[in-house]
Scaffold this active site. Structure first.
Site, PDB file in Angstrom:
ATOM      1  N   TYR A  53       1.450  15.483 -48.980  1.00 36.05           N
ATOM      2  CA  TYR A  53       2.321  15.110 -50.102  1.00 36.05           C
ATOM      3  C   TYR A  53       2.547  16.333 -50.985  1.00 36.05           C
ATOM      4  O   TYR A  53       1.786  17.301 -50.918  1.00 36.05           O
ATOM      5  CB  TYR A  53       1.661  13.969 -50.893  1.00 36.05           C
ATOM      6  N   ASN A 124       9.397   1.351 -55.918  1.00 40.57           N
ATOM      7  CA  ASN A 124      10.473   1.054 -54.972  1.00 40.57           C
ATOM      8  C   ASN A 124      11.712   0.420 -55.619  1.00 40.57           C
ATOM      9  O   ASN A 124      12.836   0.808 -55.275  1.00 40.57           O
ATOM     10  CB  ASN A 124       9.937   0.207 -53.820  1.00 40.57           C
ATOM     11  N   ASN A 150      14.237  -2.285 -43.081  1.00 37.91           N
ATOM     12  CA  ASN A 150      13.296  -3.400 -43.299  1.00 37.91           C
ATOM     13  C   ASN A 150      12.116  -2.991 -44.181  1.00 37.91           C
ATOM     14  O   ASN A 150      11.226  -3.794 -44.432  1.00 37.91           O
ATOM     15  CB  ASN A 150      12.766  -3.925 -41.964  1.00 37.91           C
ATOM     16  N   ARG A 174      14.041  -2.531 -34.402  1.00 37.05           N
ATOM     17  CA  ARG A 174      13.991  -3.690 -33.490  1.00 37.05           C
ATOM     18  C   ARG A 174      14.973  -4.769 -33.930  1.00 37.05           C
ATOM     19  O   ARG A 174      15.115  -5.045 -35.127  1.00 37.05           O
ATOM     20  CB  ARG A 174      12.571  -4.247 -33.393  1.00 37.05           C
ATOM     21  N   TYR A 237      15.295  10.834 -48.750  1.00 43.39           N
ATOM     22  CA  TYR A 237      14.323  10.498 -49.802  1.00 43.39           C
ATOM     23  C   TYR A 237      12.935  10.212 -49.233  1.00 43.39           C
ATOM     24  O   TYR A 237      12.036   9.768 -49.963  1.00 43.39           O
ATOM     25  CB  TYR A 237      14.836   9.330 -50.663  1.00 43.39           C
TER      26      TYR A 237
END
Ligand SMILES: NC(=O)c1ccc[n+]([C@@H]2O[C@H](COP(=O)([O-])OP(=O)(O)OC[C@H]3O[C@@H](n4cnc5c(N)ncnc54)[C@H](OP(=O)(O)O)[C@@H]3O)[C@@H](O)[C@H]2O)c1
Length: 329
Positions: A53, A124, A150, A174, A237
């Site tokens: 990170y 988020n 997803n 998927r 991002y």
């Protein structure tokens, strides 16, 4: 109290330990003490533990970019929160049972909000919101394509794009996810692969796509860029592959496309504290109303941090992995 310590960079579950450490003590003037009710294990936390990170502090260090907590005490001069309030913390090191932080770093969230969802409010939801507002000036009817559709961010992009009239093409690994994402509001879903651009053209009937949101990196960036119109923007991002983004010269030179980056801290850093609080107030209300959410797969106690972090690295999860340091939430 218990606190997670990272003692070695590398495979996350090997370097982490749940330790007994002294309590944080009472707040000084301007400080807030809260007990941590829940935190998610995000991809950025995993890469923090791996040492890949952007922040790599000396060890031991405590990970944890976000959490939700309940205020237990406030120091002199703190007026915007009181004991009993639910708060999120704008600072890191949240994998612990208690935190003592500067008052300005906590933001109150409404009492009725779901605790698990509130634990995932800090990063988020504003990321999804600002990816849709800060990169390209999107108008109703515009198309946006995103991979990791997803993921928690991807699902939030779908939900936030819908009321703006922005159409989303959602790239996943998927086909079994198509039904779920369509129910959330996805306008089109496609499985990633070498023929992505052709598949997208069929789904959009050739409509121009102005923005591509990429959190996979590597060749996946080039596949997303191949779906964009001339002059389109790829916004990188994240990197679920751990690779750097790749774009073709052709897309950049002949296609006039642009590759830009996004990180939430910089986007919020361009705004005043009042504007930041307003963003969280609005997103918090939307979460409380049930308009925005991220699925949760499992909640672990803090003592099981190694298992929790190992679980968070599995593919094809049905939702986030959370930890509840002070008992079930
Ligand atoms: N820049 C910023 O400010 C910022 C802020 C927040 C998040 N992010 C980034 O946004 C991304 C999503 O975060 P999140 O918390 O929403 O994730 P999440 O809910 O934990 O979901 C992870 C997603 O990554 C996918 N994935 C994992 N490995 C992959 C690979 N090798 N290739 C393609 N897809 C892969 C998973 O797909 P499957 O279901 O198929 O396994 C899943 O959709 C991460 O990269 C994160 O670092 C960036």
């Amino acid at each position: 109290m218990k606190q997670v310590l990272l003692e070695r960079y590398g495979q996350p579950e090997e370097g982490l330990r749940c330790a007994d450490v002294p309590d944080v003590g009472p707040p000084d003037a301007g400080e807030v003490v809260f007990e941590v009710l829940a935190f998610p294990i995000n991809p950025a936390d995993v890469s923090f533990c791996r040492g890949s990170y952007r922040l790599k502090p000396p060890l031991p260090a405590t990970p944890g970019a976000e959490c939700v907590g309940r205020v237990t005490a406030v120091g002199a001069g703190v007026t915007h929160v009181r004991p009993g309030d639910l708060v999120i913390n704008l600072q890191r090191e949240n994998w612990a049972q208690q935190r003592r932080v500067k008052g300005d770093d906590v933001i109150a969230v409404s009492a009725g909000v779901d605790i698990q969802q509130a634990a995932m409010l800090r990063i988020n939801p504003p990321t999804a919101l600002l990816l849709l507002s800060d990169v390209v000036a999107l108008k109703p009817g515009d198309w946006v394509i995103q991979n990791v559709a997803n993921s928690a961010v991807g699902r939030l992009v779908i939900r936030l794009a819908k009321p703006r009239g922005v159409k989303t093409i959602n790239v996943v690994r998927r086909e079994s996810l198509f039904g779920e994402l369509t129910a959330l509001g996805a306008d089109a879903c496609v499985v990633d692969g070498p023929d992505l651009a052709e598949a997208v053209k069929v789904r959009t009937h050739g409509a121009p796509v102005r923005l591509g949101l990429d959190a996979v990196s590597g060749r996946a960036t080039a596949r997303l860029s191949a779906c964009l119109a001339e002059g389109g923007v790829v916004c990188n991002y994240g990197s679920m592959t751990g690779e750097d983004p790749v774009m073709s010269r052709n897309a950049l030179i002949s296609g006039g496309q642009t590759l830009v980056g996004f990180i939430l801290g910089r986007a919020l850093g361009t705004r005043s504290l009042e504007q930041v609080r307003a963003i969280y107030a609005d997103l918090g209300q939307q979460i409380a109303k049930g308009n925005l959410s991220a699925p949760v797969e499992t909640v672990y106690p803090i003592e099981d941090i190694k298992e929790a972090v190992a679980h968070a690295q599995r593919a094809e999860r049905s939702g986030k992995i959370l930890v509840a340091p002070n008992g079930p939430v």
